[in-house]
Design an enzyme around this catalytic site. Sequence first.
Site, PDB file in Angstrom:
ATOM      1  N   PHE A 149       0.870  -1.170   0.000  1.00 52.49           N
ATOM      2  CA  PHE A 149       0.000   0.000   0.000  1.00 52.49           C
ATOM      3  C   PHE A 149       0.914   1.228   0.000  1.00 52.49           C
ATOM      4  O   PHE A 149       1.860   1.304   0.782  1.00 52.49           O
ATOM      5  CB  PHE A 149      -0.911   0.002   1.235  1.00 52.49           C
ATOM      6  CG  PHE A 149      -1.943   1.088   1.170  1.00 52.49           C
ATOM      7  CD1 PHE A 149      -3.086   0.936   0.409  1.00 52.49           C
ATOM      8  CD2 PHE A 149      -1.754   2.285   1.840  1.00 52.49           C
ATOM      9  CE1 PHE A 149      -4.029   1.949   0.324  1.00 52.49           C
ATOM     10  CE2 PHE A 149      -2.698   3.305   1.763  1.00 52.49           C
ATOM     11  CZ  PHE A 149      -3.835   3.136   1.000  1.00 52.49           C
TER      12      PHE A 149
ATOM     13  N   TYR B 201     -10.384   1.016  11.150  1.00 50.44           N
ATOM     14  CA  TYR B 201     -11.635   1.391  10.468  1.00 50.44           C
ATOM     15  C   TYR B 201     -12.065   0.372   9.428  1.00 50.44           C
ATOM     16  O   TYR B 201     -13.078   0.554   8.770  1.00 50.44           O
ATOM     17  CB  TYR B 201     -11.538   2.792   9.851  1.00 50.44           C
ATOM     18  CG  TYR B 201     -10.298   3.061   9.007  1.00 50.44           C
ATOM     19  CD1 TYR B 201     -10.127   2.483   7.757  1.00 50.44           C
ATOM     20  CD2 TYR B 201      -9.297   3.908   9.477  1.00 50.44           C
ATOM     21  CE1 TYR B 201      -9.000   2.736   6.996  1.00 50.44           C
ATOM     22  CE2 TYR B 201      -8.167   4.178   8.724  1.00 50.44           C
ATOM     23  CZ  TYR B 201      -8.016   3.593   7.481  1.00 50.44           C
ATOM     24  OH  TYR B 201      -6.900   3.845   6.737  1.00 50.44           O
ATOM     25  N   LYS B 202     -11.279  -0.699   9.254  1.00 48.65           N
ATOM     26  CA  LYS B 202     -11.671  -1.713   8.270  1.00 48.65           C
ATOM     27  C   LYS B 202     -12.449  -2.826   8.995  1.00 48.65           C
ATOM     28  O   LYS B 202     -13.578  -2.623   9.394  1.00 48.65           O
ATOM     29  CB  LYS B 202     -10.433  -2.257   7.567  1.00 48.65           C
ATOM     30  CG  LYS B 202      -9.625  -1.187   6.812  1.00 48.65           C
ATOM     31  CD  LYS B 202      -8.408  -1.815   6.150  1.00 48.65           C
ATOM     32  CE  LYS B 202      -7.445  -0.805   5.594  1.00 48.65           C
ATOM     33  NZ  LYS B 202      -7.942  -0.099   4.418  1.00 48.65           N
TER      34      LYS B 202
ATOM     35  N   ASP C 249       2.520  -4.768   8.839  1.00 47.95           N
ATOM     36  CA  ASP C 249       1.339  -3.930   8.609  1.00 47.95           C
ATOM     37  C   ASP C 249       0.120  -4.859   8.649  1.00 47.95           C
ATOM     38  O   ASP C 249      -0.025  -5.751   7.803  1.00 47.95           O
ATOM     39  CB  ASP C 249       1.451  -3.214   7.253  1.00 47.95           C
ATOM     40  CG  ASP C 249       0.281  -2.249   7.007  1.00 47.95           C
ATOM     41  OD1 ASP C 249      -0.826  -2.521   7.508  1.00 47.95           O
ATOM     42  OD2 ASP C 249       0.481  -1.245   6.299  1.00 47.95           O
TER      43      ASP C 249
ATOM     44  N   ARG D  93     -12.289  -5.307  -6.390  1.00 50.07           N
ATOM     45  CA  ARG D  93     -11.917  -5.912  -5.108  1.00 50.07           C
ATOM     46  C   ARG D  93     -13.162  -6.047  -4.233  1.00 50.07           C
ATOM     47  O   ARG D  93     -13.965  -5.127  -4.134  1.00 50.07           O
ATOM     48  CB  ARG D  93     -10.897  -4.989  -4.458  1.00 50.07           C
ATOM     49  CG  ARG D  93     -10.178  -5.531  -3.262  1.00 50.07           C
ATOM     50  CD  ARG D  93      -9.162  -4.525  -2.748  1.00 50.07           C
ATOM     51  NE  ARG D  93      -9.793  -3.395  -2.084  1.00 50.07           N
ATOM     52  CZ  ARG D  93      -9.247  -2.684  -1.095  1.00 50.07           C
ATOM     53  NH1 ARG D  93      -8.042  -2.991  -0.649  1.00 50.07           N
ATOM     54  NH2 ARG D  93      -9.874  -1.666  -0.549  1.00 50.07           N
TER      55      ARG D  93
HETATM   56  C1  LIG Z   1      -1.945  -1.655   4.075  1.00 56.78           C
HETATM   57  C2  LIG Z   1      -2.360  -0.281   4.442  1.00 56.78           C
HETATM   58  N1  LIG Z   1      -1.527   0.504   5.150  1.00 56.78           N
HETATM   59  C3  LIG Z   1      -1.903   1.761   5.497  1.00 56.78           C
HETATM   60  C4  LIG Z   1      -3.147   2.262   5.136  1.00 56.78           C
HETATM   61  C5  LIG Z   1      -3.646   3.660   5.413  1.00 56.78           C
HETATM   62  O1  LIG Z   1      -3.119   4.352   6.397  1.00 56.78           O
HETATM   63  P1  LIG Z   1      -3.844   5.655   6.972  1.00 56.78           P
HETATM   64  O2  LIG Z   1      -4.923   5.173   7.887  1.00 56.78           O
HETATM   65  O3  LIG Z   1      -2.778   6.388   7.622  1.00 56.78           O
HETATM   66  O4  LIG Z   1      -4.479   6.400   5.846  1.00 56.78           O
HETATM   67  C6  LIG Z   1      -4.021   1.471   4.411  1.00 56.78           C
HETATM   68  C7  LIG Z   1      -5.350   2.019   4.029  1.00 56.78           C
HETATM   69  O5  LIG Z   1      -6.133   1.478   3.330  1.00 56.78           O
HETATM   70  C8  LIG Z   1      -3.614   0.174   4.046  1.00 56.78           C
HETATM   71  O6  LIG Z   1      -4.443  -0.587   3.331  1.00 56.78           O
END
Ligand SMILES: Cc1ncc(COP(=O)(O)O)c(C=O)c1O
Length: 415
Positions: free
Chosen positions: A128, A225-226, A200, A374
């Site tokens: 990401f 938030y997911k 991550d 997706r």
């Molecule tokens: C793998 C991954 N890392 C980081 C983030 C996003 O980070 P942030 O909440 O700081 O926007 C996402 C968002 O979809 C993600 O999928």
Amino acid sequence: MRATIDLAAVEAMDAADPLRAMRDRFILPEGVIYLDGNSLGAAAPAVFNELQKAATQEWAQDLIRAWNTAGWFDMPVALGDQLGRLIGAASGQTVVCDTTSINIYKVLHAALGMRPNRSVIVAEGDSFPTDLYMAEGVASTRPGTVLRLEGVDAPTIEELIDERVAVILVNHVNYKTGQLRDMAALTCKAHQVGALIVWDLCHTAGALPVELDAANADFAIGCTYKYLNGGPGAPAFIYAAKRHHDDVHQPLSGWWGHARPFAFEQSYTAGSGIRRFLCGTQPVLSMRALKGALDIWDDVDMAAVRKKSIALTDLFIQLVEARCGAYGLELEGPRDGNARGSQVSFLHPHGYQVMRALIERGVIGDFRAPSTIRFGFTPLYVGYKDVWQAVEVLEDILRTGAWQEARFAVKTAVT
Ligand SMILES: Cc1ncc(COP(=O)(O)O)c(C=O)c1O
């Protein structure tokens, strides 16, 4: 998995689903099949109750006293422990704070600092993007630091790991393909050469069981938030293994991470334990919303979540390939459920239009450029019949060519 499947069979699967009752804990709009909980989880009345209480009682009535009386000040660590149970972290190692991007910066910088004689950060070329952007930012703070990328500097991340590597930043589940990594094996490989590893968990927390302690992970970050349903922009989290707490210096040395925040001293002394990853004042209302969302998980068996997640995603692949195979869709990502997160992606040359047509018909997934459609399967509130109906709509859109209508080609942000 059965060779042929019909509506009666999927209804029977729903009837036998041990997680079926969880769906009633969420609000899902009429006429919507929501397959995007891997981007933004659904709302829950429990979340609204916490928000209501925090706003109308604690803030409105208790005012500043609520920092103590309502436990606001300690919430990052209390919620961290609550979340830690979902990611295999014993207490005192997880803190809820800030955003994933910011937390990547803190943790990656801290890990790099723990390996002063090494100059390489390893990451995935198809990570990401924010992970890569933050890695670039961290690398720029220490001259001579290089970023090695999987898919650019070598085909696999394993081939990039050697004695020059300070830290590896890696996704447990790839955001686009859903590919799941073996956490224990990669962590072990990193440790064999003396490197540290940051996981991550954005597409993992709440999607499948994670065992950070058992895998001997060093650090992890992720969002809430997911699959954890904390709400738009809900605070993120950091995990740091206890064995590192005394050696770690994170760069965003704000007063919430200070050993004595209320002594108002002139210079910084890092607090003890996981608190040292805090920076400044946290969004209390968002934290309280997250508490409502995390409380739901107290009644959830993660093994059942994983079992259903694999069954839902397997069913989706099976039905799409059987019914839509003639229309140019190609599975992107693992066919083996054990190697997959809780999402499925298909490639289609006109994926953008197909997804917009689906969303207009109430099937909400998302599109990732250049050609990925997706679909996320959140076992707490997605059922087998949802999968069936989503595929019916997809087949209809592809068979009739409805996606070719001119309005779907106009670029707007697709969730
Ligand atoms: C793998 C991954 N890392 C980081 C983030 C996003 O980070 P942030 O909440 O700081 O926007 C996402 C968002 O979809 C993600 O999928």
